[in-house]
Design a protein around this motif. Structure first.
Motif, PDB file in Angstrom:
ATOM      1  N   LEU A  48       0.834  -1.206   0.000  1.00 28.72           N
ATOM      2  CA  LEU A  48       0.000   0.000   0.000  1.00 28.72           C
ATOM      3  C   LEU A  48       0.869   1.256   0.000  1.00 28.72           C
ATOM      4  CD1 LEU A  48      -2.736  -1.099   2.578  1.00 28.72           C
ATOM      5  CD2 LEU A  48      -2.987  -0.921   0.088  1.00 28.72           C
ATOM      6  N   ALA A  49       1.935   1.257   0.801  1.00 31.36           N
ATOM      7  CA  ALA A  49       2.845   2.396   0.815  1.00 31.36           C
ATOM      8  C   ALA A  49       3.534   2.561  -0.531  1.00 31.36           C
ATOM      9  CB  ALA A  49       3.886   2.209   1.922  1.00 31.36           C
ATOM     10  N   MET A  50       3.853   1.450  -1.176  1.00 28.67           N
ATOM     11  CA  MET A  50       4.474   1.488  -2.498  1.00 28.67           C
ATOM     12  C   MET A  50       3.544   2.121  -3.529  1.00 28.67           C
ATOM     13  SD  MET A  50       4.916  -1.622  -5.114  1.00 28.67           S
ATOM     14  CE  MET A  50       3.241  -1.245  -5.646  1.00 28.67           C
ATOM     15  N   ARG A  51       2.272   1.729  -3.505  1.00 28.39           N
ATOM     16  CA  ARG A  51       1.294   2.306  -4.446  1.00 28.39           C
ATOM     17  C   ARG A  51       1.200   3.822  -4.274  1.00 28.39           C
ATOM     18  NH1 ARG A  51      -2.656  -0.212  -7.131  1.00 28.39           N
ATOM     19  NH2 ARG A  51      -4.196   1.370  -6.513  1.00 28.39           N
ATOM     20  N   LEU A  52       1.156   4.263  -3.030  1.00 24.31           N
ATOM     21  CA  LEU A  52       1.059   5.709  -2.785  1.00 24.31           C
ATOM     22  C   LEU A  52       2.304   6.415  -3.305  1.00 24.31           C
ATOM     23  CD1 LEU A  52      -0.532   8.033  -1.504  1.00 24.31           C
ATOM     24  CD2 LEU A  52       0.711   7.587   0.626  1.00 24.31           C
ATOM     25  N   GLY A  53       3.465   5.862  -3.052  1.00 19.92           N
ATOM     26  CA  GLY A  53       4.703   6.495  -3.498  1.00 19.92           C
ATOM     27  C   GLY A  53       4.825   6.550  -5.013  1.00 19.92           C
ATOM     28  N   VAL A 345      -0.939   6.582  10.446  1.00 24.01           N
ATOM     29  CA  VAL A 345      -0.328   6.596   9.117  1.00 24.01           C
ATOM     30  C   VAL A 345      -1.038   5.622   8.167  1.00 24.01           C
ATOM     31  CG1 VAL A 345       1.438   4.820   9.498  1.00 24.01           C
ATOM     32  CG2 VAL A 345       1.887   6.685   7.918  1.00 24.01           C
ATOM     33  N   LEU A 346      -1.581   4.531   8.684  1.00 21.32           N
ATOM     34  CA  LEU A 346      -2.350   3.618   7.832  1.00 21.32           C
ATOM     35  C   LEU A 346      -3.630   4.291   7.327  1.00 21.32           C
ATOM     36  CD1 LEU A 346      -2.015   0.198   9.722  1.00 21.32           C
ATOM     37  CD2 LEU A 346      -0.897   0.891   7.597  1.00 21.32           C
ATOM     38  N   VAL A 347      -4.279   5.043   8.198  1.00 19.03           N
ATOM     39  CA  VAL A 347      -5.480   5.784   7.776  1.00 19.03           C
ATOM     40  C   VAL A 347      -5.104   6.829   6.727  1.00 19.03           C
ATOM     41  CG1 VAL A 347      -7.246   7.415   8.533  1.00 19.03           C
ATOM     42  CG2 VAL A 347      -6.777   5.372   9.889  1.00 19.03           C
ATOM     43  N   ASN A 367      -8.461  -2.488  -0.361  1.00 19.91           N
ATOM     44  CA  ASN A 367      -9.089  -1.770   0.750  1.00 19.91           C
ATOM     45  C   ASN A 367      -9.451  -2.704   1.896  1.00 19.91           C
ATOM     46  OD1 ASN A 367      -8.983   0.905  -0.131  1.00 19.91           O
ATOM     47  ND2 ASN A 367     -10.810   0.680  -1.390  1.00 19.91           N
ATOM     48  N   VAL A 368      -9.953  -3.893   1.563  1.00 22.48           N
ATOM     49  CA  VAL A 368     -10.281  -4.874   2.603  1.00 22.48           C
ATOM     50  C   VAL A 368      -9.011  -5.254   3.372  1.00 22.48           C
ATOM     51  CG1 VAL A 368     -11.044  -7.240   3.028  1.00 22.48           C
ATOM     52  CG2 VAL A 368     -12.332  -5.783   1.464  1.00 22.48           C
ATOM     53  N   GLY A 369      -7.931  -5.495   2.623  1.00 19.73           N
ATOM     54  CA  GLY A 369      -6.662  -5.807   3.275  1.00 19.73           C
ATOM     55  C   GLY A 369      -6.171  -4.654   4.134  1.00 19.73           C
ATOM     56  N   GLY A 370      -6.332  -3.428   3.639  1.00 20.72           N
ATOM     57  CA  GLY A 370      -5.910  -2.263   4.404  1.00 20.72           C
ATOM     58  C   GLY A 370      -6.693  -2.096   5.691  1.00 20.72           C
ATOM     59  N   VAL A 371      -8.008  -2.335   5.634  1.00 15.91           N
ATOM     60  CA  VAL A 371      -8.833  -2.242   6.843  1.00 15.91           C
ATOM     61  C   VAL A 371      -8.433  -3.330   7.839  1.00 15.91           C
ATOM     62  CG1 VAL A 371     -11.176  -2.470   7.745  1.00 15.91           C
ATOM     63  CG2 VAL A 371     -10.767  -1.131   5.681  1.00 15.91           C
ATOM     64  N   LEU A 373      -5.473  -4.613   8.146  1.00 15.96           N
ATOM     65  CA  LEU A 373      -4.219  -4.106   8.714  1.00 15.96           C
ATOM     66  C   LEU A 373      -4.491  -3.094   9.824  1.00 15.96           C
ATOM     67  CD1 LEU A 373      -1.764  -3.361   5.769  1.00 15.96           C
ATOM     68  CD2 LEU A 373      -1.284  -4.711   7.790  1.00 15.96           C
ATOM     69  N   LEU A 374      -5.424  -2.195   9.557  1.00 12.90           N
ATOM     70  CA  LEU A 374      -5.761  -1.151  10.523  1.00 12.90           C
ATOM     71  C   LEU A 374      -6.301  -1.760  11.821  1.00 12.90           C
ATOM     72  CD1 LEU A 374      -6.004   1.868  11.101  1.00 12.90           C
ATOM     73  CD2 LEU A 374      -8.264   1.831  10.023  1.00 12.90           C
ATOM     74  N   VAL A 375      -7.153  -2.770  11.681  1.00 12.77           N
ATOM     75  CA  VAL A 375      -7.709  -3.442  12.866  1.00 12.77           C
ATOM     76  C   VAL A 375      -6.589  -4.080  13.688  1.00 12.77           C
ATOM     77  CG1 VAL A 375      -9.148  -5.366  13.637  1.00 12.77           C
ATOM     78  CG2 VAL A 375      -9.978  -3.828  11.838  1.00 12.77           C
ATOM     79  N   VAL A 376      -5.654  -4.739  13.005  1.00  7.54           N
ATOM     80  CA  VAL A 376      -4.526  -5.365  13.705  1.00  7.54           C
ATOM     81  C   VAL A 376      -3.699  -4.310  14.431  1.00  7.54           C
ATOM     82  CG1 VAL A 376      -2.343  -6.585  13.368  1.00  7.54           C
ATOM     83  CG2 VAL A 376      -4.387  -7.365  12.174  1.00  7.54           C
ATOM     84  N   ALA A 377      -3.423  -3.204  13.740  1.00  7.24           N
ATOM     85  CA  ALA A 377      -2.602  -2.149  14.345  1.00  7.24           C
ATOM     86  C   ALA A 377      -3.288  -1.537  15.561  1.00  7.24           C
ATOM     87  CB  ALA A 377      -2.310  -1.066  13.305  1.00  7.24           C
ATOM     88  N   VAL A 378      -4.603  -1.271  15.454  1.00  4.72           N
ATOM     89  CA  VAL A 378      -5.342  -0.684  16.580  1.00  4.72           C
ATOM     90  C   VAL A 378      -5.364  -1.643  17.762  1.00  4.72           C
ATOM     91  CG1 VAL A 378      -7.639   0.032  17.351  1.00  4.72           C
ATOM     92  CG2 VAL A 378      -6.758   0.838  15.153  1.00  4.72           C
ATOM     93  N   THR A 379      -5.596  -2.922  17.483  1.00  8.07           N
ATOM     94  CA  THR A 379      -5.636  -3.924  18.551  1.00  8.07           C
ATOM     95  C   THR A 379      -4.287  -4.039  19.246  1.00  8.07           C
ATOM     96  OG1 THR A 379      -7.312  -5.176  17.332  1.00  8.07           O
ATOM     97  CG2 THR A 379      -6.132  -6.339  19.073  1.00  8.07           C
ATOM     98  N   THR A 380      -3.227  -4.080  18.442  1.00  7.86           N
ATOM     99  CA  THR A 380      -1.882  -4.216  19.000  1.00  7.86           C
ATOM    100  C   THR A 380      -1.507  -2.997  19.831  1.00  7.86           C
ATOM    101  OG1 THR A 380      -1.262  -5.489  17.044  1.00  7.86           O
ATOM    102  CG2 THR A 380       0.522  -4.667  18.412  1.00  7.86           C
ATOM    103  N   ALA A 381      -1.759  -1.816  19.297  1.00  6.71           N
ATOM    104  CA  ALA A 381      -1.443  -0.587  20.030  1.00  6.71           C
ATOM    105  C   ALA A 381      -2.243  -0.506  21.320  1.00  6.71           C
ATOM    106  CB  ALA A 381      -1.738   0.630  19.147  1.00  6.71           C
ATOM    107  N   GLY A 382      -3.523  -0.880  21.255  1.00  3.73           N
ATOM    108  CA  GLY A 382      -4.361  -0.847  22.452  1.00  3.73           C
ATOM    109  C   GLY A 382      -3.844  -1.761  23.541  1.00  3.73           C
ATOM    110  N   SER A 383      -3.325  -2.936  23.148  1.00  2.00           N
ATOM    111  CA  SER A 383      -2.788  -3.887  24.129  1.00  2.00           C
ATOM    112  C   SER A 383      -1.602  -3.280  24.874  1.00  2.00           C
ATOM    113  CB  SER A 383      -2.354  -5.178  23.425  1.00  2.00           C
ATOM    114  OG  SER A 383      -3.458  -5.828  22.830  1.00  2.00           O
ATOM    115  N   PHE A 384      -0.704  -2.636  24.135  1.00  2.00           N
ATOM    116  CA  PHE A 384       0.470  -2.048  24.774  1.00  2.00           C
ATOM    117  C   PHE A 384       0.104  -0.858  25.659  1.00  2.00           C
ATOM    118  CE2 PHE A 384       2.980  -4.359  21.550  1.00  2.00           C
ATOM    119  CZ  PHE A 384       3.935  -4.905  22.392  1.00  2.00           C
ATOM    120  N   VAL A 385      -0.833  -0.035  25.210  1.00  4.37           N
ATOM    121  CA  VAL A 385      -1.232   1.120  26.020  1.00  4.37           C
ATOM    122  C   VAL A 385      -1.907   0.657  27.302  1.00  4.37           C
ATOM    123  CG1 VAL A 385      -2.726   3.149  26.111  1.00  4.37           C
ATOM    124  CG2 VAL A 385      -1.389   2.689  24.056  1.00  4.37           C
TER     125      VAL A 385
END
Length: 433
Positions: A48-53, A345-347, A367-371, A373-385
């Motif tokens: 996804l980052a590659m496509r944007l770049g 940054v994913l958003v 987009n499905v894959g990106g969403v 990814l976002l769910v995984v990132a939010v879950t992971t960040a929430g666990s650490f916080v």
């Protein structure tokens, strides 16, 4: 090939090693599926980052400023620079500690020496030095860990059973699984990709090569790195009584000696050293890239201001070797910062890939894959916080982590709200027409 190998060098670092070693040592082969999934999701994030770049042919900060506004660009810079700078100090501490363990020379001496080498290499050759070093080091690191599998007993049947998705040991297993996933999807990896492709001179004409680059470096090399380390830890170091925070990557290397011989110990220690070197080199360029882009400088060493920023970040990283405490617990703080900043940054990337910023919007599958990814990132960040909050808010460091998470979390929610408002407003106008 090239740009994705720089991201892969950062991903294949001590933090990922620590989480993967812990997963194998604490839970045996049960979390192999998470290790494999982390490589898949890491490759998806870089795609996804590659496509944007490629589609914008600009740095992510300038693209955000152009299409979302300067305030959002500054939030992105603060988010990524804080995460990368903290990681720089802890990674240098790790590299100095590993070098000291291998040679017996004081870690602080190694910290200063590595900082000087890093500054000289980056100031003299810039991006090409980083890319070449990343290719060589990542390849060597992967070979070192694959070679260690030859001298470590692995149970193929038990390993195959670990491909069945399940989370062992309740909360502890969930936190370790989240840490493994978080090592592959990180704010520094996503933000740096547009700049490394620009430095390489790639355009939309290189789309096929850029896709192959992502697949081979993140899915192939990073996947082999993670799986090999995990299998070594699960095959030899597994102890069901071990706590998730008791075994460090350095201790794992030293433990292998009496268990399966000195060859395994030195191969593993060599791999850890290479992973720390490659991660440090790739991470150093992230703050200068972002700051230079925001201030309108060129992002190559021909611009003296950018070169000075590279040298400053490299030399300041020597301070990491003087930080007290154990290297492994400090990784928790690094992951907390990096993971807390990653959803934003994913958003940003998904927003831009579904806007007029690019000539070709994301497919439904992307987009499905990106969403996901976002769910995984939010879950992971929430666990650490949550872990930081549970430890108590009396510590200033914990307060800073929580405050940072509130700042970035608020920005993420606001940006999602802006996208939804624009999307529904556009749909309503189309219906009226």
């Amino acid at each position: 090939m090239g740009p994705s190998w720089v991201a892969g060098a950062v991903a294949a670092g001590p933090a990922t090693m620590a989480s993967v070693v812990t997963a194998g040592a604490a839970f045996g082969y049960q979390l192999l599926w998470i290790v494999v999934l982390s490589a898949v999701l890491g490759a998806l994030a870089q795609y996804l980052a590659m496509r944007l770049g490629l589609f914008t042919e600009g740095g992510i900060v300038s693209v955000v400023e152009r299409h979302l506004g300067p305030s959002w660009a500054w939030i992105l810079v603060v988010d990524a620079v804080l995460a990368a700078s903290l990681a720089q100090l802890v990674i240098m501490k790790g590299l100095a500690d590993v070098s000291a363990a291998a040679t017996g020379i004081d870690a602080r001496v190694w910290g200063v020496a590595w900082a000087v080498v890093l500054a000289a290499g980056l100031a003299g050759r810039g991006y090409r030095f980083v890319e070449t070093a990343a290719k060589l080091l990542v390849s060597a690191v992967v070979l070192a860990f694959l070679a260690s599998l030859l001298v470590v007993p692995i149970d193929p049947a038990a390993a195959a059973s670990g491909l069945v998705p399940r989370i062992p040991a309740g909360v502890d297993g969930a936190l370790v699984a989240a840490g493994v996933l978080g090592g592959a999807v990180h704010i520094t990896l996503v933000t740096m990709h547009s700049y490394t492709m620009r430095s390489r001179g790639w355009t939309t004409a290189d789309y096929g090569l850029a896709t192959f680059d992502v697949g081979l470096s993140m899915l192939g090399a990073f996947g082999a790195f993670s799986v090999a380390i995990f299998l070594v830890a699960a095959g030899v170091l597994h102890d069901p009584t071990i706590a998730a925070n008791e075994l460090t990557a350095v201790a794992a290397a030293q433990t292998l000696g009496p268990l399966v011989g000195p060859h395994a110990k030195w191969l593993f220690l060599l791999g850890l050293w290479g992973a720390a070197v490659s991660t440090l080199g790739g991470n150093t360029v992230v703050p200068p890239f972002l700051v230079a882009d925001k201030l309108g400088w060129e992002t190559d060493i021909e611009d003296g201001r950018y070169r000075a920023a590279l040298v400053a970040v490299a030399l300041l990283s020597a301070a990491g070797a003087f930080v007290g405490g154990s290297f492994f617990p400090l990784l928790v703080l690094v992951l907390a910062f990096g993971l807390v900043g990653t959803p934003f940054v994913l958003v940003v990337v998904l927003y831009l890939l579904n806007s007029e910023a690019v000539p070709e919007s994301n497919s439904t599958l992307a987009n499905v894959g990106g969403v996901a990814l976002l769910v995984v990132a939010v879950t992971t960040a929430g666990s650490f916080v949550r872990e930081q909050i549970a430890s108590g808010l009396a510590d200033p460091t914990t307060l800073f982590v929580v405050a940072f998470s509130l700042f970035v979390g608020t920005a993420t929610i606001a940006l999602v709200g802006r996208y939804l408002r624009e999307r529904f407003a556009g749909s309503g106008a189309a219906v009226e027409a």
